[in-house]
Design a protein around this motif. Structure first.
Motif, PDB file in Angstrom:
ATOM      1  N   ASP A   1       1.062  -1.085  -0.573  1.00 12.11           N
ATOM      2  CA  ASP A   1       0.011  -0.259   0.106  1.00 12.11           C
ATOM      3  C   ASP A   1       0.654   1.205  -0.085  1.00 12.11           C
ATOM      4  O   ASP A   1       2.053   1.003   0.490  1.00 12.11           O
ATOM      5  CB  ASP A   1      -0.792   0.112   1.204  1.00 12.11           C
ATOM      6  CG  ASP A   1       0.184   0.105   2.373  1.00 12.11           C
ATOM      7  OD1 ASP A   1       0.178   1.299   2.912  1.00 12.11           O
ATOM      8  OD2 ASP A   1       0.511  -0.996   3.310  1.00 12.11           O
ATOM      9  N   GLY A   2       0.197   1.742  -0.731  1.00 11.89           N
ATOM     10  CA  GLY A   2       1.225   3.659  -0.403  1.00 11.89           C
ATOM     11  C   GLY A   2       1.962   4.295   0.603  1.00 11.89           C
ATOM     12  O   GLY A   2       2.592   4.994   1.057  1.00 11.89           O
ATOM     13  N   ILE A   3       1.269   3.745   2.216  1.00 10.05           N
ATOM     14  CA  ILE A   3       1.259   4.266   2.917  1.00 10.05           C
ATOM     15  C   ILE A   3       2.685   3.445   3.377  1.00 10.05           C
ATOM     16  O   ILE A   3       3.237   4.088   3.586  1.00 10.05           O
ATOM     17  CB  ILE A   3       0.377   4.048   4.173  1.00 10.05           C
ATOM     18  CG1 ILE A   3      -1.070   5.083   3.716  1.00 10.05           C
ATOM     19  CG2 ILE A   3       1.041   4.553   5.435  1.00 10.05           C
ATOM     20  CD1 ILE A   3      -0.286   6.684   3.820  1.00 10.05           C
ATOM     21  N   THR A   4       2.737   2.403   3.494  1.00  9.31           N
ATOM     22  CA  THR A   4       4.021   1.293   3.781  1.00  9.31           C
ATOM     23  C   THR A   4       4.805   1.553   2.744  1.00  9.31           C
ATOM     24  O   THR A   4       6.286   2.464   3.624  1.00  9.31           O
ATOM     25  CB  THR A   4       3.892   0.011   3.739  1.00  9.31           C
ATOM     26  OG1 THR A   4       2.838  -0.317   4.650  1.00  9.31           O
ATOM     27  CG2 THR A   4       5.164  -0.787   4.271  1.00  9.31           C
ATOM     28  N   PHE A   5       5.003   2.158   1.283  1.00  8.02           N
ATOM     29  CA  PHE A   5       5.927   2.348   0.796  1.00  8.02           C
ATOM     30  C   PHE A   5       6.391   4.320   0.786  1.00  8.02           C
ATOM     31  O   PHE A   5       7.453   4.027   0.902  1.00  8.02           O
ATOM     32  CB  PHE A   5       5.867   2.635  -0.851  1.00  8.02           C
ATOM     33  CG  PHE A   5       5.708   3.271  -1.512  1.00  8.02           C
ATOM     34  CD1 PHE A   5       7.594   2.157  -2.461  1.00  8.02           C
ATOM     35  CD2 PHE A   5       6.407   4.498  -2.571  1.00  8.02           C
ATOM     36  CE1 PHE A   5       8.546   2.876  -3.227  1.00  8.02           C
ATOM     37  CE2 PHE A   5       6.871   4.896  -3.490  1.00  8.02           C
ATOM     38  CZ  PHE A   5       7.949   3.930  -4.079  1.00  8.02           C
ATOM     39  N   LEU A   6       5.607   4.918   1.605  1.00  7.83           N
ATOM     40  CA  LEU A   6       5.612   5.738   1.630  1.00  7.83           C
ATOM     41  C   LEU A   6       6.597   5.985   2.653  1.00  7.83           C
ATOM     42  O   LEU A   6       7.305   7.395   3.232  1.00  7.83           O
ATOM     43  CB  LEU A   6       4.253   7.077   2.198  1.00  7.83           C
ATOM     44  CG  LEU A   6       5.093   9.116   2.452  1.00  7.83           C
ATOM     45  CD1 LEU A   6       5.533   9.260   1.584  1.00  7.83           C
ATOM     46  CD2 LEU A   6       3.263   9.453   2.840  1.00  7.83           C
ATOM     47  N   GLU A   7       5.924   5.558   4.349  1.00  4.58           N
ATOM     48  CA  GLU A   7       6.618   5.682   5.377  1.00  4.58           C
ATOM     49  C   GLU A   7       8.532   5.171   4.723  1.00  4.58           C
ATOM     50  O   GLU A   7      10.008   5.670   5.227  1.00  4.58           O
ATOM     51  CB  GLU A   7       6.196   4.648   5.993  1.00  4.58           C
ATOM     52  CG  GLU A   7       7.207   4.950   7.301  1.00  4.58           C
ATOM     53  CD  GLU A   7       6.144   3.788   8.332  1.00  4.58           C
ATOM     54  OE1 GLU A   7       6.820   3.915   9.706  1.00  4.58           O
ATOM     55  OE2 GLU A   7       5.619   3.435   8.082  1.00  4.58           O
ATOM     56  N   ASN A   8       8.704   4.033   3.904  1.00  7.32           N
ATOM     57  CA  ASN A   8       9.740   3.553   3.660  1.00  7.32           C
ATOM     58  C   ASN A   8      10.764   4.284   2.785  1.00  7.32           C
ATOM     59  O   ASN A   8      11.967   4.803   3.088  1.00  7.32           O
ATOM     60  CB  ASN A   8      10.136   2.211   2.315  1.00  7.32           C
ATOM     61  CG  ASN A   8       9.185   0.751   3.131  1.00  7.32           C
ATOM     62  OD1 ASN A   8       9.724   0.914   5.033  1.00  7.32           O
ATOM     63  ND2 ASN A   8       8.703  -0.044   2.902  1.00  7.32           N
ATOM     64  N   LEU A   9      10.016   5.370   1.990  1.00 10.05           N
ATOM     65  CA  LEU A   9      10.619   6.198   1.005  1.00 10.05           C
ATOM     66  C   LEU A   9      11.142   7.230   2.002  1.00 10.05           C
ATOM     67  O   LEU A   9      12.201   7.970   1.731  1.00 10.05           O
ATOM     68  CB  LEU A   9       9.732   6.793  -0.037  1.00 10.05           C
ATOM     69  CG  LEU A   9      10.199   7.889  -1.288  1.00 10.05           C
ATOM     70  CD1 LEU A   9      11.114   6.928  -1.991  1.00 10.05           C
ATOM     71  CD2 LEU A   9       9.357   8.279  -1.803  1.00 10.05           C
ATOM     72  N   MET A  10      10.797   8.164   3.011  1.00  9.75           N
ATOM     73  CA  MET A  10      10.872   9.031   3.810  1.00  9.75           C
ATOM     74  C   MET A  10      11.921   8.925   5.110  1.00  9.75           C
ATOM     75  O   MET A  10      13.018   9.338   4.543  1.00  9.75           O
ATOM     76  CB  MET A  10       9.647   9.720   4.665  1.00  9.75           C
ATOM     77  CG  MET A  10       8.737   9.957   3.317  1.00  9.75           C
ATOM     78  SD  MET A  10       9.220  10.977   2.565  1.00  9.75           S
ATOM     79  CE  MET A  10       9.245  12.514   3.128  1.00  9.75           C
ATOM     80  N   ARG A  11      11.925   7.472   4.849  1.00 10.54           N
ATOM     81  CA  ARG A  11      13.569   7.040   5.972  1.00 10.54           C
ATOM     82  C   ARG A  11      15.036   7.118   4.489  1.00 10.54           C
ATOM     83  O   ARG A  11      16.082   7.289   5.218  1.00 10.54           O
ATOM     84  CB  ARG A  11      13.169   6.056   6.223  1.00 10.54           C
ATOM     85  CG  ARG A  11      12.278   5.382   7.673  1.00 10.54           C
ATOM     86  CD  ARG A  11      12.325   4.805   8.334  1.00 10.54           C
ATOM     87  NE  ARG A  11      10.424   4.741   9.372  1.00 10.54           N
ATOM     88  CZ  ARG A  11      10.860   5.116  10.549  1.00 10.54           C
ATOM     89  NH1 ARG A  11      11.945   6.010  10.330  1.00 10.54           N
ATOM     90  NH2 ARG A  11       9.085   5.055  11.536  1.00 10.54           N
TER      91      ARG A  11
END
Length: 368
Positions: free
Chosen positions: A66-76
């Motif tokens: 999902d986009g939220i999991t991807f976003l969290e990984n991306l922003m780290r």
């Protein structure tokens, strides 16, 4: 940016139709180039590595991740400007606000069939938000979570104690009305200010540029993390200490005097600075209804909405604060207010809660 100077964008959405539509809309602007379109986060990860985009648009609900999991990984791992593309549902709003907490710059609602007659306006919104995102100040996720967030709260509370703001409130000093305006990056900036305040805080009215279906969940999210009570404003709702009132999306929020008390008024009169709610509308009403018994606060946001209204408040005798450039996602609205001479003080986000509360308590002298 690309060699041509264009903003490079990767569109991430599991719908081929939406990918095609967003690509066409974005490339209608000569300053934007869509360099990739990915159906899921795994394909997006590869495209980001290979194409090095300036901005990505990101769907929330996608297969495999999902986009939220991807976003969290991306922003780290690789912080970059992200514009979320969200469904117009209550759950979609809640998830989108979670994305903003994780570091997304902004969001647009997902194009739907019923929007077809307004596709030109929708395209203009998408283009504007992607351009704004390309200019935004992006910070790693760790800046906004975990131990760093706890340290932020501790610093603010220590400042409150040093300023004597808690003692002033318990002593029953008359409280002034606080008016807060924000746009791009504002959902998080507002949360960071409000969650540090005690339950006996002065009354607060808030205008954040936000769509109609999102303001209710935004108020609910703030209420869940704050000691004071946060509500979506309703017409003629009394404005009380210990409460904050969020302007409903697609409605202006005004403050009106009703005898000895202040009340909320909401309406759908014409947009101001292309916005409804407009911060200028709210600030102008506060200047008239509360004057020197108010504090104006203008936080991060693109454009100039709120700058003239903050000047009106200052001229009416209110204390006025704006967020500084270093801690703003976009220093448009607060920068414009500062340029107009509307700001008494320019402060980092962590300095605003204590100073705001001190001024509202009647203890803090207004800066020259």
């Amino acid at each position: 940016m690309s060699v041509s100077g264009k903003i490079k964008v990767v569109v991430v959405d599991d719908s081929a139709l939406v990918r095609k539509l967003l690509t066409r809309m974005l490339e209608s602007d000569p300053g934007i180039e869509v360099v990739g379109a990915a159906p899921d986060p795994f394909a997006a990860r590869d495209q980001i590595k290979r194409l090095n985009p300036d901005v990505i648009t990101l769907d929330v609900e996608m297969p495999r991740m999902d986009g939220i999991t991807f976003l969290e990984n991306l922003m780290r791992l690789r912080p970059m400007p992200v514009v979320m593309v969200s469904s117009l549902t209550h759950n979609g709003a809640k998830v989108t606000l979670q994305a903003m907490e994780l570091g997304a710059v902004d969001f647009v609602t997902k194009p739907a069939r019923e929007l077809s007659v307004k596709l030109e306006d929708y395209a203009a919104e998408v283009v504007e938000k992607v351009k704004n995102a390309a200019r935004a100040s992006i910070r790693p996720l760790s800046t906004f979570s975990g131990e760093d967030r706890d340290r932020f709260r501790d610093r603010v509370r220590q400042s409150l104690r040093e300023a004597g703001a808690y003692e002033a409130r318990s002593a029953g000093t008359r409280q002034k009305l606080v008016a807060i305006g924000a746009s791009t990056g504002g959902t998080e900036a507002i949360r960071r200010v409000l969650e540090c305040l005690p339950p006996n805080s002065p009354p607060i009215v808030i205008s954040q540029h936000i769509p109609a279906n999102f303001s209710g969940p935004f108020a609910e999210r703030l209420d869940a993390c704050c000691s004071l009570s946060v509500k979506q404003a309703a017409d003629r709702m009394p404005i009380l200490p210990g409460h904050a009132y969020v302007a409903p999306g697609d409605y202006h929020l005004r403050v009106q005097r009703d005898g000895a008390r202040l009340i909320c008024r909401i309406d759908q009169s014409a947009t101001v600075n292309r916005h409804r709610p407009s911060v200028d509308v709210m600030f102008d009403s506060v200047a008239e209804a509360a004057g020197s018994e108010s504090v104006g606060v203008l936080l991060t946001g693109m454009g100039r909405d709120g700058a003239q209204g903050l000047l009106q408040m200052k001229q009416a005798g209110a204390a006025t604060l704006v967020q500084d450039e270093a801690t703003s996602t976009v220093w448009g609205m607060p920068g414009a207010a500062n340029q107009l001479g509307a700001a008494d003080e320019v402060l980092a986000i962590e300095e605003i809660p204590a100073r705001m509360l001190t001024l509202a308590s009647g203890k803090g002298a207004r800066s020259a």
